[in-house]
Design a protein around this motif. Structure first.
Motif: not given
Length: 180
Positions: A102-127
């Motif tokens: 897997r490629p190296v991902i910026d930790p800031q983006i990982i923290r951003t997705y972790e902070a998101m509400d799962p209901a709104s993060g799921a469509p973003a992850m799908k996209e």
């Protein structure tokens, strides 16, 4: 008649009589000559037989050389085919290894997705998975298991197939070595 004429007439007659007398005699068999005649004939026959054998061996050798040449050509073709297949397998293995990393991902983006509400993060992850599956896999793998589980739970409600695919790829992948 002159003595000279007599000599000229009698000499050829005497010679002719001598030749006739010698030809009437039985030839004496020379044991050496007879044996040598047989030996020469036998040697000639043996030589002819040997020449036939040599000619036959040469023909067999030519046929064997032709077969060997044909087999060598087949071996060369097979060797080339095998080398091409080996290269294809090596390329496929390298491609597979690249898919597992897997490629190296910026930790800031990982923290951003972790902070998101799962209901709104799921469509973003799908996209994100639709645009770049490898980045989505690396992002999910970098998240804490508890937060990734909540996000995957919501994603499964939207697209179960995609959630399964992401889970499989996360499970099969390994982090890319940042030193490389």
């Amino acid at each position: 008649m002159n003595a000279r004429y007599l000599l000229w007439i009698s000499a050829p007659l005497a010679l002719s009589a001598g030749v006739l007398w010698l030809s009437a005699q039985e030839p004496k068999a020379d044991p050496k000559g007879a044996v040598e005649g047989i030996k020469v004939a036998e040697l000639a026959n043996q030589l002819q037989a040997r020449e036939k054998q040599v000619a036959q061996k040469e023909a067999e050798l030519r046929q064997t050389e032709q077969r060997l040449t044909t087999l060598q050509a087949a071996l060369d073709k097979d060797r080339i085919d095998l080398a091409a297949r080996e290269k294809a397998v090596q390329d496929a293995l390298a491609k597979l290894e690249n898919l597992k990393v897997r490629p190296v991902i910026d930790p800031q983006i990982i923290r951003t997705y972790e902070a998101m509400d799962p209901a709104s993060g799921a469509p973003a992850m799908k996209e994100l998975a639709g645009q770049n599956l490898d980045v989505a896999v690396a992002l999910l793998a970098g998240m804490t298991p508890k937060k990734a589980a909540k996000l995957m739970d919501q994603l499964a409600l939207l697209d179960a197939k995609l959630a399964g695919k992401l889970s499989e790829r996360v499970g099969l992948s390994k982090p890319k070595d940042p030193a490389a």
